[in-house]
Design an enzyme around this catalytic site. Structure first.
Site, PDB file in Angstrom:
ATOM      1  CE  LYS A 143      -1.875   3.072   1.757  1.00 18.17           C
ATOM      2  NZ  LYS A 143      -1.919   4.531   1.340  1.00 18.17           N
ATOM      3  CB  SER A 200       3.538  10.018  11.577  1.00 18.00           C
ATOM      4  OG  SER A 200       2.251   9.425  11.685  1.00 18.00           O
ATOM      5  CB  CYS A 253      12.562   8.720   9.831  1.00 18.00           C
ATOM      6  SG  CYS A 253      13.333   7.264   9.112  1.00 18.00           S
ATOM      7  CD  GLU A 285       9.462  13.029  12.458  1.00 22.09           C
ATOM      8  OE1 GLU A 285      10.336  12.450  11.788  1.00 22.09           O
ATOM      9  OE2 GLU A 285       8.381  12.489  12.776  1.00 22.09           O
TER      10      GLU A 285
END
Length: 494
Positions: free
Chosen positions: A182, A235, A290, A385
């Site tokens: 996905k 996330s 990240c 973040e």
């Protein structure tokens, strides 16, 4: 003119759902994919209905039976062909990746190369991961055999539309699984290139599935009883939700979340390493990764180093050396975060809010590198973040204070130290609460077979998503104990 099947008459790419070896238009509507560079429409994609998802997973499960029984060397031949096709199509895939996620072309190439590295590791499994057998007692042997799980799924983010799926596709397939992907709805088009390459490589139909869509598609995949394991990168908020939903159903889940990575800069650092290393860490991929540095813990008098960082970051040219931001909403969020930091007392050394779009790309999503000094340890700029090209400098009196700040961080992806002292570097490696540590390396991504994975709120689940440690996630270990005849000398296994 012969138009490739993935391109429609308007010149845009059509990327529907890849189900049982065919591209199938989704029954839940069609969306457009836009380039962050200039806002133009790159292509379209469609979302599948629940019946289409079920049909795709049933076809995957059926195809996996024979694939799982095939020797790993046979599976590896398909993956070798896949590698050759990716090399042939390397520039085309890199250009598409760059266009749909906003990376520079060099960054897109680098991401694809990292994906190829994982593919090459998967190809080595035919020689390295052969199981094992040992005579454990007189006339008794034990062995272990690695077996596939069945149908596995992976949910990937926008920022690495080829690299992150390539962390898992080769290993999961090499181990005999059927794979369901996905992609992010912000970067759906690269999936077309990868699926077509696997088909050309000779992968039997049904073994590789692409399903587009939103939360509804994700939940349908997680909930389906045929899906045995789920990988996720995104996330922390969503990673936690995916982990909870999957594990409540008794499934194997490895969900990688966000980060707030720290770089500790010591006065004895080599400026030729610290300047470009730290600058490139927070500006690479426009900070949308990240592993990007977002907090610089400046210990003692390191102003000369910081001047070099500012100089390098300010020299980057938008559009060629520095990429675009994924959406206009994210640009506004980043600008607001800089304003809030400034109001909270931070000093703006480099202001990306003043950046202007490159010529011809005025419709894109742009913000320049930003460096904030005198940031307070507990502030938003130091703890949240932001996912953009913003470096927050926190001044520290000594290494102990810097490590205390790093250890108070809720995340745990990466920490780096720039120093010329081996003992100080070793102290950081021991005490930092991060799964990946760098010494004079701004982006400490391990090379295969060393695996990628953080800790704390950066990872939910056990193990890592690549490398040697990923094998146990994507497979089961079967143990077989054999005795053919009774021995004259008895023992507890007789």
């Amino acid at each position: 003119v012969i138009i490739p099947p993935e391109v429609n008459m308007s010149g845009t790419i059509v990327c529907d759902n890849f189900i049982n070896g065919s591209w199938v238009k989704g029954e839940r509507g069609q969306q457009e994919a836009h380039s962050p560079y200039d806002g133009r429409v790159l292509g379209t994609f469609s979302s599948p209905s629940s019946p289409q998802i079920s049909a795709a997973l049933e076809a995957a499960a059926k195809a996996q039976v024979d694939w799982g029984r095939a020797p790993v060397k046979e599976r590896s031949r398909v993956l070798y062909n896949f590698r050759q096709i990716l090399l042939r199509e390397f520039e085309a895939i890199a250009a598409l990746k760059s266009s749909e996620c906003g990376k520079t072309l060099d960054e897109a190439r680098a991401g694809l190369n990292k994906g190829l590295e994982v593919l090459e590791f998967a190809l080595s499994l035919q020689n390295l991961d052969l199981g094992g057998r040992l005579e454990v007692s007189r006339g008794v042997s034990c062995e272990f055999r690695r077996e596939p799980l069945g149908v596995v799924a992976n949910i990937t983010p926008f920022n690495f539309p080829a690299m992150v799926p390539m962390w898992t596709i080769p290993i999961a397939l090499a181990l005999g699984n059927a794979y369901v992907w996905k992609p992010s709805d912000k970067t759906p088009l690269t999936a077309r290139k990868i699926a077509d390459a696997l088909t050309e490589a000779g992968l039997p139909k049904g073994l590789f599935t692409v399903l587009h869509g939103d939360e509804k598609t994700v939940n349908s995949i997680i909930d389906h009883p045929l899906v045995k394991a789920i990988g996720f990168v995104g996330s922390t908020k969503v990673a936690k939700l995916v982990y909870q939903r999957g594990t409540q159903l008794g499934k194997r889940v490895l969900a990688l979340g966000g980060a707030k990575n720290h770089i500790i800069l010591l006065p004895d650092a080599n400026q030729d390493l610290s300047g470009p290393g730290i600058s490139d860490s927070f500006t690479g991929c426009a900070g949308q990764r990240c592993m990007a540095a977002s907090v610089l813990l400046a210990v003692g008098d390191v102003q000369a180093h910081i001047d070099r960082i500012v100089q390098r970051a300010s020299s980057l040219k938008l559009g060629t050396e520095f990429g675009a931001i994924i959406t206009s909403d994210q640009v506004e969020f980043l600008k607001s975060a800089i304003t809030r930091a400034e109001k909270a007392g931070a000093r703006v050394l480099l202001d990306g809010r003043k950046a202007t779009a490159p010529a011809g790309m005025e419709g894109g999503n742009w913000i320049g590198p930003t460096i904030l000094d005198q940031v307070q340890p507990g502030s938003e700029a130091a703890t949240v973040e932001l996912f953009g090209p913003i470096l927050s400098i926190v001044r520290c009196k000594d290494l102990s204070e810097a490590l205390a700040i790093e250890r108070s961080n809720e995340y745990g992806n990466a920490c780096s130290v720039f120093t010329s002292s081996g003992p100080l570097a070793d102290r950081v490696a021991r005490e930092a609460t991060a799964g990946m540590v760098g010494v004079n390396v701004g982006v400490p991504v391990p090379r295969e077979p060393f695996s990628f994975g953080g800790m704390n709120a950066s990872k939910f689940g056990h193990g890592d998503i690549t490398g040697q440690h990923s094998l146990d996630f994507w497979s089961n270990m079967k143990k077989v104990t054999v005795k053919w005849e009774k021995q004259s000398e008895s023992n507890w296994m007789s």
